[in-house]
Design a protein around this motif. Sequence first.
Motif, mmCIF file in Angstrom:
data_model
loop_
_atom_site.group_PDB
_atom_site.id
_atom_site.type_symbol
_atom_site.label_atom_id
_atom_site.label_comp_id
_atom_site.label_asym_id
_atom_site.label_seq_id
_atom_site.Cartn_x
_atom_site.Cartn_y
_atom_site.Cartn_z
ATOM 1 N N ASP A 455 0.829 -1.205 0.000
ATOM 2 C CA ASP A 455 0.000 0.000 0.000
ATOM 3 C C ASP A 455 0.866 1.260 0.000
ATOM 4 O O ASP A 455 0.571 2.237 -0.690
ATOM 5 C CB ASP A 455 -0.934 -0.008 1.214
ATOM 6 N N THR A 456 1.944 1.224 0.763
ATOM 7 C CA THR A 456 2.844 2.391 0.803
ATOM 8 C C THR A 456 3.490 2.621 -0.565
ATOM 9 O O THR A 456 3.579 3.754 -1.042
ATOM 10 C CB THR A 456 3.931 2.181 1.868
ATOM 11 N N TRP A 459 0.799 4.058 -3.030
ATOM 12 C CA TRP A 459 0.469 5.470 -2.840
ATOM 13 C C TRP A 459 1.647 6.372 -3.196
ATOM 14 O O TRP A 459 1.461 7.515 -3.617
ATOM 15 C CB TRP A 459 0.006 5.719 -1.407
ATOM 16 N N THR A 460 2.873 5.861 -3.057
ATOM 17 C CA THR A 460 4.039 6.639 -3.494
ATOM 18 C C THR A 460 4.018 6.833 -5.011
ATOM 19 O O THR A 460 4.229 7.940 -5.520
ATOM 20 C CB THR A 460 5.333 5.929 -3.077
ATOM 21 N N THR A 462 1.357 6.602 -6.891
ATOM 22 C CA THR A 462 0.173 7.390 -7.228
ATOM 23 C C THR A 462 0.442 8.880 -7.056
ATOM 24 O O THR A 462 -0.016 9.704 -7.857
ATOM 25 C CB THR A 462 -1.009 6.950 -6.359
ATOM 26 N N ALA A 463 1.183 9.244 -5.994
ATOM 27 C CA ALA A 463 1.525 10.661 -5.793
ATOM 28 C C ALA A 463 2.376 11.179 -6.944
ATOM 29 O O ALA A 463 2.193 12.309 -7.420
ATOM 30 C CB ALA A 463 2.270 10.822 -4.469
ATOM 31 N N THR A 513 -5.317 6.070 -13.177
ATOM 32 C CA THR A 513 -5.011 6.287 -11.765
ATOM 33 C C THR A 513 -6.266 6.220 -10.916
ATOM 34 O O THR A 513 -6.276 5.594 -9.836
ATOM 35 C CB THR A 513 -4.320 7.641 -11.578
ATOM 36 N N ILE A 517 -7.012 3.381 -7.984
ATOM 37 C CA ILE A 517 -7.333 3.760 -6.598
ATOM 38 C C ILE A 517 -8.676 3.168 -6.183
ATOM 39 O O ILE A 517 -8.828 2.609 -5.081
ATOM 40 C CB ILE A 517 -7.344 5.295 -6.461
ATOM 41 N N ARG A 520 -8.406 -0.631 -5.713
ATOM 42 C CA ARG A 520 -7.633 -0.970 -4.510
ATOM 43 C C ARG A 520 -8.471 -0.792 -3.253
ATOM 44 O O ARG A 520 -8.449 -1.642 -2.350
ATOM 45 C CB ARG A 520 -6.373 -0.108 -4.440
ATOM 46 N N ASP A 616 0.759 -2.904 -10.505
ATOM 47 C CA ASP A 616 1.637 -1.749 -10.386
ATOM 48 C C ASP A 616 2.741 -1.777 -11.428
ATOM 49 O O ASP A 616 3.905 -1.577 -11.138
ATOM 50 C CB ASP A 616 2.273 -1.717 -8.974
#
Length: 621
Positions: A455-456, A459-460, A462-463, A513, A517, A520, A616
């Motif tokens: 998950d980390t 989200w990295t 995705t940012a 994206t 999200i 997920r 991913d």
Amino acid sequence: MEVARREIDPFRWNFNIPKELYRVPLFIMIEALVSGRILHDSTPTWISVQLWLGSIIPLFLHDDKIPQYYRLVLVYIGHCMLNLVDAFLLNLTRPDSPPIYGLIGLAPMELPDFQYLVRVAFMLFNLIFFRATLSNLMIIEPEDEDSRWSFSQLPAIAVGYNNIFEEENTDPETQVYAHMRTGLRLMLETLMNNNPAFGIILKILLHSMIIKSVLHAISTYTHFGKSVESLIESSPDIEKLSITSLNSSGLAMMNMSAFGLHEFVEMQYFGDYMPSTIVSSIVLITTDSLFSVFAVAYFLSGPGVWLGVAIQRWLGNGEEPNDPEERGQRMGQFLGMLHGFMALQTGITFMSPEERFERAYKNSWLEVVACLHYLHEIVDAELNSNHVDGRSVSRPLQAMFALFLIPLCIEIELLKNHEISTWSIPVFVFTLELIVKAVTSFAVYWLNQNDADEDTIFWTKTASKGVELLGGIVMLINAIYVLIFERPIMTVVRILMMTIHTYFNIYRTFTKTAKSIKLRLQTADLLDKLKVVDVSEIPEPDRLCAICYEDFAVQTCSSNPVVETSCQHRFHKLCIKKWLRLKNVCPLCHRPVFTSASQPGASDDQNQNALILDNDDDDLF
């Protein structure tokens, strides 16, 4: 012995020249005509048509006929030069008495008599030379019967052309359109079959640019332009020539040649408005026409493939690359398309030399940053895959650090030495995106090395995608501003490129994206609804995860609990979560883990093997 003498006969055209090279002068001539270096506004139409036809017709001839066509052209040029001398002799004073009297001694030989006799002899020589040579060119030896080319074949071609049409429709208008379509198809097929591949044509054009650069250097340092001016002034006005004054065709050719050379020199690629350097000349020569631009694009494709493969081999220490899309092999294609599209979008070939040089300088910034983006994808594939395969990551880490440092230097240079403009904004934003992508790659590598949860990592990434999406929007706004207020050339091409940018870099990035999200979050919610099993209640032989092959008791149940699917098979929650990224089936019985009824918003006929979570990989990011 006789055969040996025939092979070394210097008057026979038996040179071992590759057939595709026969067409080099044709393409160079066509490029010169398109660029306007030969014809000008006062050129009579009949001369323009003659030059265009003389350059285009041989494109439809077979390779075996091209040398013969060149002989015919040389004979015609010689005939024009002879007519030029003949025109001069016609202006001489006609003698009062017949010149034959002076020749046989019945009268004194005066200068006009001698000049008149020279004119008669010259005209006879002209007639014999031109007619005899032209006739000999039409005669081919018996062993070359299959490759005969003569004007007598033209009626046969016309008959064959007429026999192609089927007379099913008697409507005259319909038959005319059918004849036109068929004729166009035959013309295009002949053009494609007789000429070399498009890549060879571009290579020929690239060679022509080298010839042009040499001519520019010679003409500049020898002041050739000044010597040509006197020739232009002494030549007759070309607009006064007509198709009936054939004896002046030699003067017309001299005039056109002088004009073409003069215009070539007047381009002043080594002029006073810029430093007289080889680099500036090459930049201007390679952007003076679309032919030149695409020739450079073709030239970049070869070294680009070599460079991409060499970089991948260096990153992988000579081992097979981890890039599934083979970006190294496609780097040449990327460089060629990038150079061509940048030239089309900015309309660089329609600008003045000063504007072209400035635009080429600005385009080079964007092309360099785009290449760095492409290299980042290659390096990122090696960096985030080598740690899984156990390879050394020292070289990918060094390359990624360079891809962070170089854009940072570019940003500092833009901020210190360039004002804010519609050019610097896209370069700054595009470079900033590269810095964010490099930082993200370092972060993902560090998270993988420290066994961070997925998950980390998600989200990295995705940012980082969010920053790219914001940058794409800024570049679109900048392009719209340029289109409205600066009114650039090549507006249609710019609108097309903006549309492509909006679809691929904004719309598709946003939808992918957002979809990843959403899926997920949905899947995490579905996993939370699975039954959590107490490890102590599981029989001893069944305390083994079928995915990681570790005992359930080894793991900390609070951080990684054991869950049970609807088919009553037990797995670690993190293990089944990773598995479901591949397919929505149980690893043991291959039954669906989540049915359509358990997935919010899913249709009843949804494929049971569809991905629950977005993968991913590069397709989504």
